[in-house]
Design a protein around this motif. Structure first.
Motif, PDB file in Angstrom:
ATOM      1  N   LEU A 123     -57.589  18.622 -14.181  1.00  0.00           N
ATOM      2  CA  LEU A 123     -57.322  19.804 -15.270  1.00  0.00           C
ATOM      3  C   LEU A 123     -56.527  19.820 -16.342  1.00  0.00           C
ATOM      4  CD1 LEU A 123     -58.203  22.900 -16.144  1.00  0.00           C
ATOM      5  CD2 LEU A 123     -57.050  23.293 -14.537  1.00  0.00           C
ATOM      6  N   VAL A 124     -55.710  18.847 -15.843  1.00  0.00           N
ATOM      7  CA  VAL A 124     -54.393  18.769 -16.936  1.00  0.00           C
ATOM      8  C   VAL A 124     -54.925  17.717 -17.929  1.00  0.00           C
ATOM      9  CG1 VAL A 124     -52.317  17.550 -17.082  1.00  0.00           C
ATOM     10  CG2 VAL A 124     -52.043  19.667 -15.146  1.00  0.00           C
ATOM     11  N   ALA A 125     -55.210  16.915 -17.125  1.00  0.00           N
ATOM     12  CA  ALA A 125     -56.098  15.091 -18.116  1.00  0.00           C
ATOM     13  C   ALA A 125     -57.533  16.273 -19.172  1.00  0.00           C
ATOM     14  CB  ALA A 125     -57.051  14.836 -17.038  1.00  0.00           C
ATOM     15  N   TYR A 172     -71.467  26.910  -8.122  1.00  0.00           N
ATOM     16  CA  TYR A 172     -71.323  28.781  -9.231  1.00  0.00           C
ATOM     17  C   TYR A 172     -69.954  28.581  -9.319  1.00  0.00           C
ATOM     18  CZ  TYR A 172     -75.807  28.877  -7.102  1.00  0.00           C
ATOM     19  OH  TYR A 172     -77.491  29.191  -7.215  1.00  0.00           O
ATOM     20  N   LEU A 173     -69.054  27.139  -9.256  1.00  0.00           N
ATOM     21  CA  LEU A 173     -67.585  27.064  -9.176  1.00  0.00           C
ATOM     22  C   LEU A 173     -67.404  27.539 -10.815  1.00  0.00           C
ATOM     23  CD1 LEU A 173     -64.782  26.533  -7.760  1.00  0.00           C
ATOM     24  CD2 LEU A 173     -65.031  24.368  -8.531  1.00  0.00           C
ATOM     25  N   ARG A 174     -65.849  27.621 -11.173  1.00  0.00           N
ATOM     26  CA  ARG A 174     -65.580  28.684 -12.097  1.00  0.00           C
ATOM     27  C   ARG A 174     -64.365  28.740 -12.245  1.00  0.00           C
ATOM     28  NH1 ARG A 174     -68.136  34.198 -15.373  1.00  0.00           N
ATOM     29  NH2 ARG A 174     -66.545  33.222 -16.875  1.00  0.00           N
ATOM     30  N   LEU A 175     -63.452  28.182 -13.230  1.00  0.00           N
ATOM     31  CA  LEU A 175     -62.040  29.076 -13.733  1.00  0.00           C
ATOM     32  C   LEU A 175     -61.954  29.758 -14.160  1.00  0.00           C
ATOM     33  CD1 LEU A 175     -60.943  25.193 -14.552  1.00  0.00           C
ATOM     34  CD2 LEU A 175     -61.238  25.755 -12.403  1.00  0.00           C
ATOM     35  N   VAL A 176     -60.771  30.309 -14.041  1.00  0.00           N
ATOM     36  CA  VAL A 176     -59.950  31.400 -14.576  1.00  0.00           C
ATOM     37  C   VAL A 176     -58.624  31.439 -13.932  1.00  0.00           C
ATOM     38  CG1 VAL A 176     -60.023  33.013 -12.602  1.00  0.00           C
ATOM     39  CG2 VAL A 176     -60.105  33.685 -14.584  1.00  0.00           C
ATOM     40  N   GLU A 177     -57.955  31.638 -15.700  1.00  0.00           N
ATOM     41  CA  GLU A 177     -56.082  31.872 -15.142  1.00  0.00           C
ATOM     42  C   GLU A 177     -55.991  33.721 -14.797  1.00  0.00           C
ATOM     43  OE1 GLU A 177     -54.165  31.285 -18.780  1.00  0.00           O
ATOM     44  OE2 GLU A 177     -55.081  29.155 -18.830  1.00  0.00           O
ATOM     45  N   VAL A 178     -55.098  33.447 -13.672  1.00  0.00           N
ATOM     46  CA  VAL A 178     -54.288  34.757 -12.863  1.00  0.00           C
ATOM     47  C   VAL A 178     -52.892  34.650 -13.617  1.00  0.00           C
ATOM     48  CG1 VAL A 178     -53.687  35.848 -11.547  1.00  0.00           C
ATOM     49  CG2 VAL A 178     -56.573  34.677 -11.175  1.00  0.00           C
ATOM     50  N   ASP A 179     -52.607  35.315 -14.007  1.00  0.00           N
ATOM     51  CA  ASP A 179     -50.680  35.255 -14.948  1.00  0.00           C
ATOM     52  C   ASP A 179     -51.018  33.975 -15.105  1.00  0.00           C
ATOM     53  OD1 ASP A 179     -50.253  38.274 -14.154  1.00  0.00           O
ATOM     54  OD2 ASP A 179     -49.874  37.235 -11.698  1.00  0.00           O
ATOM     55  N   GLY A 180     -51.367  33.507 -16.062  1.00  0.00           N
ATOM     56  CA  GLY A 180     -50.900  31.997 -16.378  1.00  0.00           C
ATOM     57  C   GLY A 180     -51.236  30.979 -15.735  1.00  0.00           C
ATOM     58  N   VAL A 181     -52.178  31.131 -14.691  1.00  0.00           N
ATOM     59  CA  VAL A 181     -51.136  30.022 -13.796  1.00  0.00           C
ATOM     60  C   VAL A 181     -53.975  30.097 -13.255  1.00  0.00           C
ATOM     61  CG1 VAL A 181     -51.640  29.115 -11.253  1.00  0.00           C
ATOM     62  CG2 VAL A 181     -50.152  30.528 -12.979  1.00  0.00           C
ATOM     63  N   ALA A 182     -53.467  28.904 -13.677  1.00  0.00           N
ATOM     64  CA  ALA A 182     -55.510  28.481 -13.594  1.00  0.00           C
ATOM     65  C   ALA A 182     -55.997  28.177 -11.942  1.00  0.00           C
ATOM     66  CB  ALA A 182     -55.629  26.667 -14.059  1.00  0.00           C
ATOM     67  N   ARG A 183     -57.239  29.240 -11.513  1.00  0.00           N
ATOM     68  CA  ARG A 183     -57.514  29.687  -9.695  1.00  0.00           C
ATOM     69  C   ARG A 183     -59.009  29.539 -10.307  1.00  0.00           C
ATOM     70  NH1 ARG A 183     -53.771  31.528  -6.344  1.00  0.00           N
ATOM     71  NH2 ARG A 183     -55.388  32.771  -5.418  1.00  0.00           N
ATOM     72  N   GLN A 184     -59.223  29.419  -9.363  1.00  0.00           N
ATOM     73  CA  GLN A 184     -60.816  29.679  -9.356  1.00  0.00           C
ATOM     74  C   GLN A 184     -61.883  30.332  -8.632  1.00  0.00           C
ATOM     75  OE1 GLN A 184     -61.900  25.396  -6.799  1.00  0.00           O
ATOM     76  NE2 GLN A 184     -60.072  25.315  -6.631  1.00  0.00           N
ATOM     77  N   THR A 241     -71.090  13.320 -23.128  1.00  0.00           N
ATOM     78  CA  THR A 241     -69.880  13.031 -23.650  1.00  0.00           C
ATOM     79  C   THR A 241     -69.014  13.651 -23.953  1.00  0.00           C
ATOM     80  OG1 THR A 241     -71.945  11.970 -25.520  1.00  0.00           O
ATOM     81  CG2 THR A 241     -70.723  10.712 -23.985  1.00  0.00           C
ATOM     82  N   ALA A 242     -70.580  15.281 -24.728  1.00  0.00           N
ATOM     83  CA  ALA A 242     -69.920  16.305 -25.702  1.00  0.00           C
ATOM     84  C   ALA A 242     -68.623  16.945 -24.656  1.00  0.00           C
ATOM     85  CB  ALA A 242     -70.916  17.079 -25.592  1.00  0.00           C
ATOM     86  N   ALA A 243     -67.558  17.484 -25.356  1.00  0.00           N
ATOM     87  CA  ALA A 243     -66.453  18.033 -24.945  1.00  0.00           C
ATOM     88  C   ALA A 243     -67.356  19.594 -23.997  1.00  0.00           C
ATOM     89  CB  ALA A 243     -65.950  18.812 -26.263  1.00  0.00           C
ATOM     90  N   ILE A 244     -66.543  19.444 -23.473  1.00  0.00           N
ATOM     91  CA  ILE A 244     -66.811  20.590 -22.203  1.00  0.00           C
ATOM     92  C   ILE A 244     -65.084  21.773 -22.170  1.00  0.00           C
ATOM     93  CG2 ILE A 244     -67.122  21.153 -19.887  1.00  0.00           C
ATOM     94  CD1 ILE A 244     -68.489  18.856 -19.615  1.00  0.00           C
ATOM     95  N   ASP A 245     -65.374  22.802 -22.262  1.00  0.00           N
ATOM     96  CA  ASP A 245     -64.291  23.840 -21.440  1.00  0.00           C
ATOM     97  C   ASP A 245     -64.243  24.274 -20.439  1.00  0.00           C
ATOM     98  OD1 ASP A 245     -62.789  25.635 -21.967  1.00  0.00           O
ATOM     99  OD2 ASP A 245     -62.400  26.806 -23.068  1.00  0.00           O
ATOM    100  N   PRO A 246     -63.609  24.054 -19.315  1.00  0.00           N
ATOM    101  CA  PRO A 246     -63.961  24.205 -18.096  1.00  0.00           C
ATOM    102  C   PRO A 246     -63.811  25.378 -17.818  1.00  0.00           C
ATOM    103  CG  PRO A 246     -61.310  23.143 -18.879  1.00  0.00           C
ATOM    104  CD  PRO A 246     -62.361  22.966 -19.832  1.00  0.00           C
ATOM    105  N   PHE A 247     -63.005  25.989 -18.687  1.00  0.00           N
ATOM    106  CA  PHE A 247     -63.017  27.503 -18.082  1.00  0.00           C
ATOM    107  C   PHE A 247     -64.291  28.295 -19.255  1.00  0.00           C
ATOM    108  CE2 PHE A 247     -58.343  26.460 -18.070  1.00  0.00           C
ATOM    109  CZ  PHE A 247     -58.143  26.746 -17.478  1.00  0.00           C
ATOM    110  N   THR A 248     -64.982  28.207 -19.634  1.00  0.00           N
ATOM    111  CA  THR A 248     -65.995  28.456 -20.605  1.00  0.00           C
ATOM    112  C   THR A 248     -67.287  28.030 -20.093  1.00  0.00           C
ATOM    113  OG1 THR A 248     -66.021  27.624 -22.799  1.00  0.00           O
ATOM    114  CG2 THR A 248     -64.341  29.897 -21.818  1.00  0.00           C
TER     115      THR A 248
END
Length: 849
Positions: A31-33, A74-86, A120-127
């Protein structure tokens, strides 16, 4: 639907916090990468080329069931108190996209272009959707079943498991068979297992293994001459391995009890070594990180990249390299769970992510030598890998096709590092080299595989080995000699002559010890510097000329290079051991002779010679070319001509050794010793050098410290002169001589009173007689208790005379004691009695005389 690849925006629903769970360390690093390079999707992409009928509705249902079983679909990412969770969003749009390309003039090309643009298209892992599945319809019975999966959700191994499970469910539905039970582990359990691994005993073992193996921080191997950021697309070259080559590959693997993967890795390592001129190759090997059966059937992101480090020397045999690769693979797979991001951090190699420039390791070699065929009901599918993720440098993909069980080798290269011509050339040359490698016998040296092409590699490896050797040997300046240099005297020189008989003896000794005159002369110099100096490690410079010289005049820069012989010398070692030690040092130096000293100093750092001290402080050279050692025919030593020698060393010896038809030593060898000191010191050093040479052939088993280095005149100068012995005279004899010579001269002065020698003699004789009359003998104790006066001197002389006049008694009677005292000394007797209470003696009073 149309053919434009959208990103599959997911619903904006937000879960309750208790439904989320943390990301694993592997997911977090990816995710950092992704966030560091948002325009480069950290994704994998593949498709199954399906030939035959395909029920898209059944395939969609099978995909949904698989997605729920493994969770990753069906995995999604979300921020909880500024921390990435799934979390698992089972309400997201899970439809299977269908792209109909049957109207295209070239459906295959259109499908390839659609997939290229999509992955090759860009991806936003949170949306955006992390997993996207699609069916591209090329014809009524020809389909591409496509999947693009972000690495945060699923790794390559998990993606294959997902597609195989979907095909298994689909086939069961088509054939109206029961669906085999799922053997998967929940994503939460996979995350917990990785968290439990961190800090465990196994984690510690894995960490120690990799930190030890990579402790010297080797650079990644690359065929590119520069670095560039990773890219989402690659320049791809593919080829199917011919049947004959595959047979050779399998025979070679069987002959050495290794897998075909080991053979491919060994061949790639050898090719990279030859192409880059190195002997230390580091490859990057993707591993699943799944060490349990359940993990191997599950989803999630667990894969890792581990380094495969191979030492590829031109002199190694094919069998040696394959054995080394087998050991490396065994160790790597045993310790595959330790994250490469942690290893980078451990070694302080920089906190680079997978999306940054050239990786920590070398080219990626992705081995997929498994059956790639997939059964989808009555249709047959063939798996094709489009991308394993961002291309950092070079990715070598080796996989097996199912049709004829052929092996295909792809080169996927970063387009900013390799041109089309570059990648085509390397791909072609590797396949050619692989054929030669697999056809070679087990004992064939790597340098003998296509030897014409190996010449440059051999030279570069030798140069690198030389730099490595000299950088270690000369890491510090030469120790100071500790010789008595007289400041301001300048340089002086003195002739040096070695007798013909000694030369012949030295030649015989060299033959007997399988060494050379050159080594013997260096040994004597090392011994001399240890004996007269203070350095335990002696550094001597040598001028050399390259190999294979039939005529020295053919070399413009002959003897333009210097080697350094650094020997540890002790005064307790025998002269034979001294020669052996210097011979060993000389052999090592001569093995690494073909490199200029200037190249070594450049590797050590600019200014070393001037700022931190010279690399050697003495030098022995030869006016005529001299064979360096019997192990190195054609390697000659001589005098420095046109050299890069920065300064003349403190001690410099030049010898005129006859060679060729004049090498019978019927005449003495002449030479010169040049010294940064006085003329006398130079002569002394020359003489001592000859004495050590003489001792080497005369008493070779004697200790260096026992060799007599002093000339007769020098030894005489160390012995103090012997003075004549003056006879001992008594006080009575001295007084008698003075009385006879000058009887009236004043002998004693006490205040105003003066006494001549004659008067002193008279008065002392008188008192001496009284002492004798009272029993004084030679062994008697006589105490004088008088103040400083003439009388005190008279009494002292009288006592000496009285004891001298009577011979020693021979009886066993006890010794008697007497006392002489004058007026005012009444306490004196008591003092004597106090100090000698056992003595009882009579007293004589001077007034009685």
């Amino acid at each position: 639907m149309d053919g434009s690849p959208d990103r599959g925006i997911v619903s904006a629903a937000r879960p309750d916090d208790e439904l989320t769970f943390p990301l694993s360390a592997a997911q977090l690093s990816l995710l950092v990468a992704q966030q560091l390079r948002p325009e480069i999707p950290v994704s994998i992409a593949q498709y199954v080329d399906v030939d035959g009928p395909l029920d898209i509705e059944l395939l969609t249902a099978a995909s949904k069931q698989t997605g729920r079983e493994i969770g990753s679909g069906y995995l999604r990412l979300v921020e909880v108190d500024g921390v990435a969770r799934q979390w698992l969003d089972l309400d997201m749009d899970d439809s299977l996209d269908v792209v109909d390309l049957r109207a295209e003039s070239d459906p295959e090309s259109a499908a390839q272009e659609w997939m290229r643009r999509e992955h090759t298209a860009a991806i936003d892992p949170f949306t955006d959707r992390l997993v996207r599945l699609a069916v591209l319809v090329l014809r009524d019975d020809h389909y591409y079943w496509y999947s693009r999966i972000h690495h945060v959700a699923l790794d390559g191994f998990g993606a294959m498991s997902m597609m195989n499970r979907t095909a298994e469910i689909y086939t069961a539905a088509v054939r109206d068979l029961p669906v085999p039970p799922a053997v998967t582990a929940p994503l939460q359990s996979l995350v917990k297992a990785e968290a439990d691994y961190l800090g465990s005993t196994r984690w510690e073992r894995d960490r120690d293994y990799w930190n030890t193996k990579m402790a010297d921080k080797p650079g990644g191997t690359s065929l590119a001459s520069s670095t560039a950021p990773s890219q989402a697309w690659s320049r791809l070259r593919s080829a199917t391995v011919p049947t004959e080559l595959r047979s050779s590959l399998e025979r070679l693997a069987a002959a050495h009890d290794v897998t075909t993967s080991s053979v491919v890795i060994g061949a790639l390592a050898a090719y990279l070594a030859r192409a880059t001129g190195t002997r230390d190759v580091v490859l990057s090997l993707p591993v699943s990180g799944r060490t349990t059966k359940a993990a191997r059937r599950s989803g999630g992101m667990m894969s890792n990249v581990v380094p495969i480090r191979a030492s590829v020397d031109p002199h190694f045999a094919v069998g040696d390299l394959l054995h080394e690769v087998k050991i490396e693979l065994t160790g790597a797979l045993r310790h595959q769970k330790y994250r490469h991001e942690d290893l980078r951090r451990d070694l302080n190699a920089g906190d680079h992510s997978i999306a940054d420039g050239r990786g920590f390791h070398g080219p990626l070699i992705n081995l997929m030598l498994f059956h790639s065929g997939i059964t989808l009901g009555d249709a047959h599918g063939e798996l094709n890998v489009i991308s394993t993720g961002p291309i950092e440098d070079l990715s070598v993909n080796v996989y097996q096709t199912s049709a004829a069980e052929e092996i295909q080798i792809d080169f996927a290269a970063n387009p900013d590092l390799y041109t089309n011509e570059d990648i085509s050339r390397h791909h072609r040359r590797f396949l050619e080299f692989l054929e030669l490698f697999c056809a070679a016998e087990s004992g064939t040296r790597l340098m003998d595989i296509d030897p014409d092409a190996a010449g440059k590699w051999i030279a570069e490896v030798q140069h690198a080995r030389n730099v490595e050797y000299w950088s270690a040997t000369l890491s510090n300046p030469a120790e100071e000699l500790g010789l008595p240099v007289v400041a301001g005297t300048g340089r002086t020189s003195t002739p040096l002559e070695i007798e013909a008989g000694l030369c012949r003896s030295l030649e015989t000794m060299a033959t007997t010890m399988n060494t050379s005159l050159f080594v013997l002369f260096q040994s004597a110099m090392a011994g001399l510097l240890r004996r007269v100096g203070s350095a335990d490690e002696v550094s001597i410079g040598v001028s050399v000329r390259g190999y294979g010289a039939s005529n020295p005049d053919d070399f413009v820069s002959m003897f333009a290079n210097q080697l350094v012989l650094r020997s540890t010398v002790s005064n307790t070692m025998t002269l034979t051991d001294l020669v052996g030690a210097v011979d060993t040092v000389a052999i090592e130096a001569l093995e690494h002779a073909d490199i200029l000293l200037s190249s070594v100093t450049a590797a050590l750092g600019d200014g070393r010679w001037v700022e931190t001290g010279p690399l050697f402080r003495a030098m022995v050279c030869f006016e005529e070319p001299l064979d360096a050692h019997p192990r190195f025919p054609g390697l000659m030593v001589g005098a420095p001509i046109g050299s890069d020698l920065a300064t003349v060393p403190e001690l410099f010896v030049s010898l005129a050794i006859p060679t060729g038809e004049h090498a019978d030593f019927d005449q003495p060898i002449s030479g010169v010793l040049d010294w940064l000191g006085t003329k006398e010191q130079a002569e002394d050093l020359a003489d001592r050098y000859l004495r050590i040479l003489t001792a080497m052939v005369g008493t070779p088993h004697s200790a260096l410290g026992s060799v007599d280095l002093l000339r007769p005149d020098a030894r005489q100068a160390l012995v103090p002169p012997v003075l004549p012995i003056t006879p001992v005279r008594t006080l009575s004899e001295i007084l008698s001589d003075r009385i006879r010579a000058t009887p009236e001269a004043i002998a004693v002065v006490a205040g105003s009173e003066r006494v001549s020698y004659r008067e002193l003699d008279r008065r002392s004789n008188q008192l001496a007689r009284k002492l004798v009359d009272h029993g004084v003998r030679s062994e008697s104790l006589v105490g004088i208790m008088l103040r400083k006066s003439v009388d005190m001197i008279v009494a002292a002389v009288a006592v000496v005379k009285g004891r001298r006049r009577i011979p020693p008694t021979r009886s066993c009677a006890p010794r008697r004691a007497f006392g002489i005292r004058g007026r005012g000394c009444a306490t004196g007797v008591r003092h004597l009695r106090f100090h000698f209470p056992e003595l009882h003696f009579p007293e004589l009073r001077l007034p009685e005389l």
